[in-house]
Design a protein around this motif. Structure first.
Motif, PDB file in Angstrom:
ATOM      1  N   TYR A 129       0.833  -1.239  -0.024  1.00 26.54           N
ATOM      2  CA  TYR A 129      -0.001   0.086  -0.033  1.00 26.54           C
ATOM      3  C   TYR A 129       0.764   1.162  -0.136  1.00 26.54           C
ATOM      4  O   TYR A 129       0.682   2.328  -0.511  1.00 26.54           O
ATOM      5  CB  TYR A 129      -0.967  -0.051   1.124  1.00 26.54           C
ATOM      6  CG  TYR A 129      -1.685   1.251   1.117  1.00 26.54           C
ATOM      7  CD1 TYR A 129      -3.108   1.315   0.608  1.00 26.54           C
ATOM      8  CD2 TYR A 129      -1.327   2.513   1.911  1.00 26.54           C
ATOM      9  CE1 TYR A 129      -3.853   2.404   0.661  1.00 26.54           C
ATOM     10  CE2 TYR A 129      -2.139   3.547   1.837  1.00 26.54           C
ATOM     11  CZ  TYR A 129      -3.474   3.562   1.348  1.00 26.54           C
ATOM     12  OH  TYR A 129      -3.900   4.523   1.255  1.00 26.54           O
ATOM     13  N   HIS A 130       1.906   1.144   0.935  1.00 23.98           N
ATOM     14  CA  HIS A 130       2.854   2.632   0.669  1.00 23.98           C
ATOM     15  C   HIS A 130       3.513   2.737  -0.489  1.00 23.98           C
ATOM     16  O   HIS A 130       3.683   3.594  -0.971  1.00 23.98           O
ATOM     17  CB  HIS A 130       3.776   2.242   1.981  1.00 23.98           C
ATOM     18  CG  HIS A 130       4.525   3.514   2.166  1.00 23.98           C
ATOM     19  ND1 HIS A 130       5.815   3.608   1.569  1.00 23.98           N
ATOM     20  CD2 HIS A 130       4.629   4.573   3.298  1.00 23.98           C
ATOM     21  CE1 HIS A 130       6.257   4.761   1.929  1.00 23.98           C
ATOM     22  NE2 HIS A 130       5.614   5.327   2.897  1.00 23.98           N
ATOM     23  N   ARG A 148      -2.888  11.947   5.573  1.00 30.07           N
ATOM     24  CA  ARG A 148      -3.108  11.550   4.040  1.00 30.07           C
ATOM     25  C   ARG A 148      -3.232  12.630   3.174  1.00 30.07           C
ATOM     26  O   ARG A 148      -2.572  12.559   2.266  1.00 30.07           O
ATOM     27  CB  ARG A 148      -4.361  10.748   3.954  1.00 30.07           C
ATOM     28  CG  ARG A 148      -4.555   9.714   2.652  1.00 30.07           C
ATOM     29  CD  ARG A 148      -5.622   8.942   2.779  1.00 30.07           C
ATOM     30  NE  ARG A 148      -6.865   9.510   3.049  1.00 30.07           N
ATOM     31  CZ  ARG A 148      -7.448   9.601   4.380  1.00 30.07           C
ATOM     32  NH1 ARG A 148      -6.949   8.651   5.278  1.00 30.07           N
ATOM     33  NH2 ARG A 148      -8.810  10.008   4.565  1.00 30.07           N
ATOM     34  N   THR A 192       0.307  14.137   2.552  1.00 30.98           N
ATOM     35  CA  THR A 192       1.276  13.201   1.465  1.00 30.98           C
ATOM     36  C   THR A 192       0.436  13.396   0.309  1.00 30.98           C
ATOM     37  O   THR A 192       1.438  13.699  -0.813  1.00 30.98           O
ATOM     38  CB  THR A 192       0.892  11.827   2.034  1.00 30.98           C
ATOM     39  OG1 THR A 192       1.349  11.590   3.198  1.00 30.98           O
ATOM     40  CG2 THR A 192       1.796  10.849   1.015  1.00 30.98           C
ATOM     41  N   GLY A 193      -0.741  13.530   0.036  1.00 24.51           N
ATOM     42  CA  GLY A 193      -1.041  13.830  -1.346  1.00 24.51           C
ATOM     43  C   GLY A 193      -0.558  15.264  -2.015  1.00 24.51           C
ATOM     44  O   GLY A 193      -0.366  15.372  -3.074  1.00 24.51           O
ATOM     45  N   ALA A 198      -3.706   5.267   5.559  1.00 24.71           N
ATOM     46  CA  ALA A 198      -4.917   4.539   4.706  1.00 24.71           C
ATOM     47  C   ALA A 198      -6.237   4.800   5.518  1.00 24.71           C
ATOM     48  O   ALA A 198      -6.520   4.751   6.456  1.00 24.71           O
ATOM     49  CB  ALA A 198      -4.603   3.177   4.539  1.00 24.71           C
ATOM     50  N   GLN A 215       2.015   2.248  -3.509  1.00 20.32           N
ATOM     51  CA  GLN A 215       1.202   2.916  -4.134  1.00 20.32           C
ATOM     52  C   GLN A 215       0.850   4.239  -3.708  1.00 20.32           C
ATOM     53  O   GLN A 215       0.836   5.143  -4.522  1.00 20.32           O
ATOM     54  CB  GLN A 215      -0.006   2.105  -4.249  1.00 20.32           C
ATOM     55  CG  GLN A 215       0.154   0.708  -4.838  1.00 20.32           C
ATOM     56  CD  GLN A 215      -0.970  -0.023  -4.677  1.00 20.32           C
ATOM     57  OE1 GLN A 215      -2.282   0.072  -4.103  1.00 20.32           O
ATOM     58  NE2 GLN A 215      -1.108  -1.449  -5.208  1.00 20.32           N
ATOM     59  N   ALA A 216       0.695   4.405  -2.366  1.00 20.40           N
ATOM     60  CA  ALA A 216       0.026   5.715  -2.005  1.00 20.40           C
ATOM     61  C   ALA A 216       1.216   6.623  -1.173  1.00 20.40           C
ATOM     62  O   ALA A 216       0.989   7.644  -1.077  1.00 20.40           O
ATOM     63  CB  ALA A 216      -0.804   5.434  -0.768  1.00 20.40           C
ATOM     64  N   ALA A 264      -9.381   0.675   2.903  1.00 18.72           N
ATOM     65  CA  ALA A 264      -8.299   0.420   1.916  1.00 18.72           C
ATOM     66  C   ALA A 264      -7.865  -0.924   1.868  1.00 18.72           C
ATOM     67  O   ALA A 264      -7.661  -1.630   3.209  1.00 18.72           O
ATOM     68  CB  ALA A 264      -7.055   1.215   2.152  1.00 18.72           C
ATOM     69  N   TYR A 293      -5.962  13.593  -5.083  1.00 17.26           N
ATOM     70  CA  TYR A 293      -5.239  12.586  -4.993  1.00 17.26           C
ATOM     71  C   TYR A 293      -5.651  11.526  -4.479  1.00 17.26           C
ATOM     72  O   TYR A 293      -5.896  11.538  -3.281  1.00 17.26           O
ATOM     73  CB  TYR A 293      -3.824  13.088  -4.170  1.00 17.26           C
ATOM     74  CG  TYR A 293      -2.737  12.090  -4.295  1.00 17.26           C
ATOM     75  CD1 TYR A 293      -2.033  11.733  -5.452  1.00 17.26           C
ATOM     76  CD2 TYR A 293      -2.694  11.372  -3.157  1.00 17.26           C
ATOM     77  CE1 TYR A 293      -1.207  10.624  -5.546  1.00 17.26           C
ATOM     78  CE2 TYR A 293      -1.339  10.387  -3.223  1.00 17.26           C
ATOM     79  CZ  TYR A 293      -0.958  10.023  -4.176  1.00 17.26           C
ATOM     80  OH  TYR A 293       0.128   8.947  -4.105  1.00 17.26           O
ATOM     81  N   ARG A 294      -5.678  10.270  -5.357  1.00 20.48           N
ATOM     82  CA  ARG A 294      -6.297   9.133  -4.780  1.00 20.48           C
ATOM     83  C   ARG A 294      -7.740   9.334  -4.075  1.00 20.48           C
ATOM     84  O   ARG A 294      -7.976   8.818  -3.138  1.00 20.48           O
ATOM     85  CB  ARG A 294      -5.578   8.437  -3.856  1.00 20.48           C
ATOM     86  CG  ARG A 294      -3.960   7.748  -4.317  1.00 20.48           C
ATOM     87  CD  ARG A 294      -3.281   7.288  -3.335  1.00 20.48           C
ATOM     88  NE  ARG A 294      -3.570   6.137  -2.939  1.00 20.48           N
ATOM     89  CZ  ARG A 294      -3.676   4.899  -3.468  1.00 20.48           C
ATOM     90  NH1 ARG A 294      -2.804   4.554  -4.844  1.00 20.48           N
ATOM     91  NH2 ARG A 294      -4.132   3.752  -3.300  1.00 20.48           N
TER      92      ARG A 294
END
Length: 311
Positions: free
Chosen positions: A96-97, A163, A166-167, A105, A99-100, A109, A187-188
């Motif tokens: 997951y990390h 989150r 991070t985006g 998460a 990818q994101a 997720a 973002y996501r």
């Protein structure tokens, strides 16, 4: 004679039983690529799950020979099933990390078919890493090796904030600029633009570390408007009304540009880039009902947006 009887009746029988269990375990591993066998599982008539449990008990008690321990480890023996399950989820967390770019998460997720979001949520709860202090410390270090900020609550902010932050970093690293990250830029699935506008507006509510991190990304607090003394209550009221009308027109233009229509639902609320919310449906209804009291400039602004009743 007694020694021979013990050798053949006890030692050889025990050795044969161990060999049979080992061979069954090897066949299971070759088929499943794992020795994570439920206790009640049988291979044919052989109780493989119980046999493996007996081997773990012997290993913990120190009665297992080093040769047998080595043979089982080469086969893929899982000595601690709790750690084995943690290792599987940790692998999903790494995926997951990758990818994101974060372990913040959302609960829904998943990664590698594992509910990694809920798993991480559970770990962040008090005692979520286990009751054993050494094991808990080891697990925390494994998570921190993937993402030092895996538990944002210890830093003073939420998983949601982490989150979105991070985006923001990902969008900037991809070549975006702060001026381009407006409400609607995602973002996501997270609206980073809207979140960024709130951070700028509510800068004073952030803790020093949040301010520091945003500052490193080039984010600055919103400029504080200069206060001027109002000459009289009438002029102050007119100024406030003018500002509200201006915000309404800006929000209306933004809505029309995005939706391609001038019809607005009465309950619709439009978010401006600075984080201001405008009850657009009510604003439009009010302007129409009091159009005879609007200035020529205000009527022209509405007419230019396509409202014929303002002409």
């Amino acid at each position: 004679m007694i020694a021979k009887w013990i050798k053949f009746q006890i030692l050889d029988t025990e050795r044969q039983d161990w060999t049979r269990g080992y061979n069954t375990a090897r066949q299971y591993f070759e088929r499943e690529s794992s020795l994570d066998v439920p206790y009640e599982h049988t291979e044919g008539a052989y109780p493989l799950g119980r046999w493996l449990s007996d081997q773990r008990r012997s290993y913990r008690a120190g009665t297992m020979s080093s040769t047998r321990a080595d043979e089982l480890e080469e086969l893929g023996m899982i000595w601690d099933t709790a750690d084995a399950q943690f290792a599987e989820n940790l692998a999903a967390a790494r995926a997951y990390h990758a990818q994101a770019g974060t372990l913040a998460a959302p609960r829904h997720a998943t990664a590698l078919d594992k509910p990694v979001g809920q798993w991480l949520t559970n770990l962040r709860r008090p005692g979520g890493l286990g009751k054993d202090p050494e094991r808990a410390q080891r697990r925390a270090e494994q998570l921190a090796a993937i993402d030092p900020d895996w538990n944002p609550g210890q830093l003073g902010w939420t998983v949601d904030w982490q989150r979105h932050y991070t985006g923001l970093r990902v969008l900037l690293a991809a070549g975006g600029t702060l001026d381009e990250i407006l409400p609607g830029v995602t973002y996501r699935g997270d609206d980073i633009g809207r979140w960024l506008a709130r951070q700028v507006r509510d800068w004073a509510r952030l803790n020093p570390e949040q301010q520091h991190r945003l500052g490193e990304a080039g984010v600055k607090p919103a400029a504080r408007p200069q206060k001027t003394a109002a000459r009289n209550n009438t002029k102050t009221g007119a100024t406030k009304g003018s500002d509200a009308f201006t915000r309404g027109v800006v929000a209306l233009a933004q809505y029309i540009r995005r939706e391609g229509k001038t019809v607005v639902g009465r309950q619709h609320v439009e978010e401006l880039p600075d984080g201001t919310s405008v009850r657009l449906g009510i604003f439009l209804t009010n302007q129409k009902s009091r159009r005879d009291r609007l200035t020529d400039h205000q009527l022209t602004a509405l007419a230019n947006l396509g409202y014929h009743w303002a002409q």
